[in-house]
Scaffold this motif. Structure first.
Motif, PDB file in Angstrom:
ATOM      1  N   LEU A   6      55.689  55.776  31.797  1.00  0.00           N
ATOM      2  CA  LEU A   6      54.537  56.209  31.026  1.00  0.00           C
ATOM      3  C   LEU A   6      53.477  55.115  31.034  1.00  0.00           C
ATOM      4  O   LEU A   6      53.809  53.924  31.055  1.00  0.00           O
ATOM      5  N   ALA A   7      52.218  55.534  30.991  1.00  0.00           N
ATOM      6  CA  ALA A   7      51.112  54.582  30.967  1.00  0.00           C
ATOM      7  C   ALA A   7      50.062  55.062  29.980  1.00  0.00           C
ATOM      8  O   ALA A   7      49.845  56.270  29.830  1.00  0.00           O
ATOM      9  N   MET A   8      49.430  54.094  29.319  1.00  0.00           N
ATOM     10  CA  MET A   8      48.367  54.444  28.368  1.00  0.00           C
ATOM     11  C   MET A   8      47.222  53.455  28.475  1.00  0.00           C
ATOM     12  O   MET A   8      47.437  52.250  28.566  1.00  0.00           O
ATOM     13  N   ASP A   9      46.013  53.995  28.454  1.00  0.00           N
ATOM     14  CA  ASP A   9      44.795  53.185  28.414  1.00  0.00           C
ATOM     15  C   ASP A   9      44.117  53.504  27.085  1.00  0.00           C
ATOM     16  O   ASP A   9      43.542  54.573  26.904  1.00  0.00           O
ATOM     17  N   ILE A  15      41.914  58.062  24.246  1.00  0.00           N
ATOM     18  CA  ILE A  15      43.247  57.585  24.612  1.00  0.00           C
ATOM     19  C   ILE A  15      43.657  58.340  25.861  1.00  0.00           C
ATOM     20  O   ILE A  15      43.769  59.574  25.844  1.00  0.00           O
ATOM     21  N   LYS A  16      43.863  57.625  26.946  1.00  0.00           N
ATOM     22  CA  LYS A  16      44.252  58.241  28.204  1.00  0.00           C
ATOM     23  C   LYS A  16      45.714  57.888  28.480  1.00  0.00           C
ATOM     24  O   LYS A  16      46.063  56.716  28.587  1.00  0.00           O
ATOM     25  N   SER A  17      46.563  58.913  28.588  1.00  0.00           N
ATOM     26  CA  SER A  17      47.986  58.706  28.842  1.00  0.00           C
ATOM     27  C   SER A  17      48.373  59.421  30.125  1.00  0.00           C
ATOM     28  O   SER A  17      47.806  60.467  30.467  1.00  0.00           O
ATOM     29  N   ALA A  18      49.348  58.858  30.840  1.00  0.00           N
ATOM     30  CA  ALA A  18      49.763  59.459  32.105  1.00  0.00           C
ATOM     31  C   ALA A  18      51.253  59.252  32.338  1.00  0.00           C
ATOM     32  O   ALA A  18      51.845  58.278  31.850  1.00  0.00           O
ATOM     33  N   LEU A  19      51.840  60.177  33.078  1.00  0.00           N
ATOM     34  CA  LEU A  19      53.242  60.108  33.478  1.00  0.00           C
ATOM     35  C   LEU A  19      53.295  59.931  34.987  1.00  0.00           C
ATOM     36  O   LEU A  19      52.641  60.669  35.731  1.00  0.00           O
ATOM     37  N   PHE A  20      54.073  58.932  35.427  1.00  0.00           N
ATOM     38  CA  PHE A  20      54.189  58.622  36.852  1.00  0.00           C
ATOM     39  C   PHE A  20      55.652  58.635  37.287  1.00  0.00           C
ATOM     40  O   PHE A  20      56.550  58.321  36.491  1.00  0.00           O
ATOM     41  N   THR A  21      55.863  58.960  38.566  1.00  0.00           N
ATOM     42  CA  THR A  21      57.186  58.780  39.152  1.00  0.00           C
ATOM     43  C   THR A  21      57.376  57.301  39.467  1.00  0.00           C
ATOM     44  O   THR A  21      56.446  56.500  39.346  1.00  0.00           O
ATOM     45  N   SER A  22      58.575  56.940  39.903  1.00  0.00           N
ATOM     46  CA  SER A  22      58.857  55.530  40.190  1.00  0.00           C
ATOM     47  C   SER A  22      58.073  55.001  41.383  1.00  0.00           C
ATOM     48  O   SER A  22      57.938  53.784  41.548  1.00  0.00           O
ATOM     49  N   LEU A  51      51.276  60.648  23.648  1.00  0.00           N
ATOM     50  CA  LEU A  51      52.472  60.497  24.485  1.00  0.00           C
ATOM     51  C   LEU A  51      53.445  61.651  24.282  1.00  0.00           C
ATOM     52  O   LEU A  51      54.026  62.167  25.252  1.00  0.00           O
ATOM     53  N   ASN A  52      53.631  62.097  23.036  1.00  0.00           N
ATOM     54  CA  ASN A  52      54.532  63.223  22.774  1.00  0.00           C
ATOM     55  C   ASN A  52      54.021  64.507  23.408  1.00  0.00           C
ATOM     56  O   ASN A  52      54.796  65.307  23.944  1.00  0.00           O
ATOM     57  N   ALA A 306      40.708  56.134  35.847  1.00  0.00           N
ATOM     58  CA  ALA A 306      42.171  56.193  35.932  1.00  0.00           C
ATOM     59  C   ALA A 306      42.779  54.842  36.256  1.00  0.00           C
ATOM     60  O   ALA A 306      44.007  54.695  36.231  1.00  0.00           O
ATOM     61  N   ALA A 307      41.949  53.842  36.554  1.00  0.00           N
ATOM     62  CA  ALA A 307      42.470  52.529  36.978  1.00  0.00           C
ATOM     63  C   ALA A 307      43.401  51.930  35.934  1.00  0.00           C
ATOM     64  O   ALA A 307      44.454  51.376  36.262  1.00  0.00           O
ATOM     65  N   GLY A 308      43.027  52.048  34.652  1.00  0.00           N
ATOM     66  CA  GLY A 308      43.843  51.476  33.594  1.00  0.00           C
ATOM     67  C   GLY A 308      45.202  52.134  33.489  1.00  0.00           C
ATOM     68  O   GLY A 308      46.205  51.459  33.197  1.00  0.00           O
ATOM     69  N   MET A 309      45.272  53.433  33.730  1.00  0.00           N
ATOM     70  CA  MET A 309      46.552  54.132  33.674  1.00  0.00           C
ATOM     71  C   MET A 309      47.446  53.731  34.847  1.00  0.00           C
ATOM     72  O   MET A 309      48.644  53.476  34.659  1.00  0.00           O
TER      73      MET A 309
END
Length: 321
Positions: A6-9, A15-22, A51-52, A306-309
């Protein structure tokens, strides 16, 4: 079982949140207003909500998340996970961001300054790929910066390396919230550009911008100044020239001090592009050390907001491995 990050900026307005694969493929993202004016407690609740919501919409459980990376504006102790102070939020001092998120979500959490997260993002996935000596500037409401030298992101004694926005450009200039005056960020930022425009109009210079906002100069936006520039408005032309020149002197100092191979310009104001950077490049060419500037490219960030995420996801994986 697939592993996710998970990532958050955390920004002053969103508030920008994102889910990434490995392998850093973007699975999903979520954006919420920060509601910063309501204070620290509400901001923290909205971070958790963001995030939730992201996890629920992706049908991913916290047990599938390896770690969470959060970019936080302002001064912080990244090792302790504490945000010491952020100018964007009310009643925000010594907030244990990492511990609070870990308690609520059960996910290992790592924080760093938001601009350094942008630097990690651009250097891993954007305009700084395969570079080892990079300075990134985010030009938005203010001016932030991060520095990578010989492949290492610099922090310093208090984690304050790269406060280029507080480089003094005038012995006595515009007052800054840092307590000094004449700081670069008071001129080279969206707010700085708008103040320069307003000062010119208030001094009697004619501009189409006055008509566009019905002479209420508090309603001016940086996008409007860019549009006026394209229409050859004399105030907009002069304001961008002055702003680009001041940025050029600042970057000449940056080049002389850090000797980077790339300077990346990001943040919302980077959308001005060559309206701003044309004069910047001319000033750098005239004032930076010739050997250093000859090997330094000034480029625009490529990941947008999106750079921060992306940077926070990379940071989360690195710190938890």
């Amino acid at each position: 079982m697939n592993e996710f990050y998970l990532a958050m900026d955390l920004g002053g307005t969103s508030i920008k949140s994102a889910l990434f694969t490995s392998d850093f493929s973007l699975v999903a993202e979520n954006r919420l207003e920060t509601n910063a004016h309501e204070g620290a407690e509400i901001v923290l609740k909205r971070m958790i909500l963001s995030l939730n919501q992201l996890l629920a919409s992706s049908q991913i459980t916290p047990s599938q998340i390896k770690s969470l990376g959060v970019g936080v504006p302002g001064l912080l102790d990244r090792h302790a996970g504490i945000s010491i102070f952020s100018p964007n939020f009310q009643n925000w001092e010594n907030v244990p961001v990492a511990a609070l998120l870990e308690r609520e979500l059960g996910i290992a959490t790592f924080i760093d300054n938001d601009v350094r997260m942008n630097l990690y993002g651009e250097c891993q996935f954007g305009s700084g790929q395969d570079k080892k000596n990079v300075v990134l500037l985010t030009l938005g409401t203010g001016l932030g910066a991060g520095v990578m030298i010989d492949g290492n992101v610099l922090y310093g004694t208090t984690g304050s390396v790269g406060e280029i926005g507080h480089m003094n450009m005038y012995r006595q200039g515009r007052e800054c919230r840092c307590g000094s005056s004449g700081c670069l960020g008071r001129y080279v930022s969206a707010l700085g550009l708008l103040r320069t425009v307003r000062e010119k109009i208030q001094a009697g210079q004619q501009s189409i911008l006055s008509e566009w906002v019905n002479h209420d100069l508090t309603q001016l936006t940086a996008q409007q100044v860019s549009k006026a520039y394209d229409e050859k408005d004399s105030v907009a032309l002069a304001a961008f020239k002055e702003t680009g020149e001041i940025l050029g002197f600042g970057l000449a100092n940056v080049i002389n001090l850090y000797n980077p191979e790339t300077i990346i310009i990001g943040g919302g104001m980077s959308a001005a592009g060559e309206r701003l950077l044309a004069t910047t490049r001319e000033t750098v060419s005239a004032h930076a050390l010739q050997l250093s500037q000859a090997t330094c490219n000034i480029v625009l960030a490529s990941l947008g907001d999106a750079a921060g995420m992306y940077g926070a996801a990379f940071y989360a994986k690195r710190e938890s491995s």
